[in-house]
Design an enzyme around this catalytic site. Sequence first.
Site, PDB file in Angstrom:
ATOM      1  N   LYS A  91      -4.458   0.547  -4.417  1.00  0.00           N
ATOM      2  CA  LYS A  91      -5.900   0.761  -4.444  1.00  0.00           C
ATOM      3  C   LYS A  91      -6.236   2.220  -4.144  1.00  0.00           C
ATOM      4  O   LYS A  91      -7.153   2.796  -4.754  1.00  0.00           O
ATOM      5  CB  LYS A  91      -6.577  -0.184  -3.449  1.00  0.00           C
ATOM      6  CG  LYS A  91      -6.498  -1.645  -3.886  1.00  0.00           C
ATOM      7  CD  LYS A  91      -6.785  -2.630  -2.775  1.00  0.00           C
ATOM      8  CE  LYS A  91      -6.574  -4.058  -3.251  1.00  0.00           C
ATOM      9  NZ  LYS A  91      -6.696  -5.059  -2.184  1.00  0.00           N
ATOM     10  N   GLN A 109      -8.078  -5.908   3.938  1.00  0.00           N
ATOM     11  CA  GLN A 109      -6.919  -6.452   3.230  1.00  0.00           C
ATOM     12  C   GLN A 109      -6.434  -7.750   3.874  1.00  0.00           C
ATOM     13  O   GLN A 109      -6.227  -7.827   5.071  1.00  0.00           O
ATOM     14  CB  GLN A 109      -5.784  -5.425   3.210  1.00  0.00           C
ATOM     15  CG  GLN A 109      -4.546  -5.877   2.446  1.00  0.00           C
ATOM     16  CD  GLN A 109      -4.813  -6.063   0.966  1.00  0.00           C
ATOM     17  OE1 GLN A 109      -5.445  -5.230   0.327  1.00  0.00           O
ATOM     18  NE2 GLN A 109      -4.321  -7.159   0.417  1.00  0.00           N
ATOM     19  N   ASP A 163     -15.117  -6.500  -2.577  1.00  0.00           N
ATOM     20  CA  ASP A 163     -14.192  -7.568  -2.969  1.00  0.00           C
ATOM     21  C   ASP A 163     -14.944  -8.731  -3.610  1.00  0.00           C
ATOM     22  O   ASP A 163     -14.361  -9.548  -4.314  1.00  0.00           O
ATOM     23  CB  ASP A 163     -13.423  -8.085  -1.747  1.00  0.00           C
ATOM     24  CG  ASP A 163     -12.005  -7.533  -1.673  1.00  0.00           C
ATOM     25  OD1 ASP A 163     -11.449  -7.176  -2.731  1.00  0.00           O
ATOM     26  OD2 ASP A 163     -11.451  -7.470  -0.567  1.00  0.00           O
TER      27      ASP A 163
END
Length: 285
Positions: free
Chosen positions: A54, A98, A121
């Site tokens: 990412k 995460q 997200d």
Amino acid sequence: MSAHIIDGKQIASQLLDDIKSSIDQRLKSGKRAPCLAVVLVGDDPASAIYVRNKQIACEKVGIVSKAHKLPSSISQTELFSLIQQLNQDPSTDGILVQSPLPHHIDETAILALIDPAKDVDGFHPYNIGLLAVRQPQLRSCTPYGVIKMLQASGINLKGLDAVVVGVSNHVGRPMGLELLLAGCTVTSCHRHTKDLAAHLLRADIVVAAAGKAGLIKGEWIKPGAIVVDIGINRLPDGKLAGDVEFEVAKQRAAYITPVPGGVGPMTVATLMENTLKALELREQK
């Protein structure tokens, strides 16, 4: 018959190029670049790789990436405090925590604490709810990435019978909502489904999101179907495999995604798009 292999890497690369062009235009007009805060708790090797991928994507498109690497011993209260700081920071446009988190931390509570306007997200109940009522803003990255990949492949989803295998909050459920939004008739299958094969044999499009290697047998794929394999499973020999028996399924399907190189790159590219969109939406307020 052998399926067309959908190249997720190539489609994601084009999307990243488009995002970079948009950010370059922002900078030329005197606006700032988007900023993504990435929170990594603990030393899980797979999570570290995902975060690095990412960060590489951020560098490619011109998004500012701020990493917050925390020890696995961090308390839930301390993590709450960091999320609240990032929520209030006007220079932070997107917040990504995460997964997985250590067992002593309530992941559901952490995700719900993130400001929905910074939830890049697309996991916050508010953003899932907007998708459910056909008013999507920040959409779950993997399901939306699947839709963008299929659209880029020239596939018209309207009217197709779609079967989603897996009903997780982050992937399976929003995937069903995305397919509904795209005009499909959607069936969601799970561990209580009585005859999985029967559902799959009538499906025009199969989306596998169960996280179990080889769960979907190749002979269960309807000839000419579209197969999207979201599953990523590590085999005993160290190789990665999806949820679908790829070699058999590709002889029956019209389109199929590989693992790796299919959906994964699209998830990262869609995250970048969400980060840019989060900034643009806040600027409109």
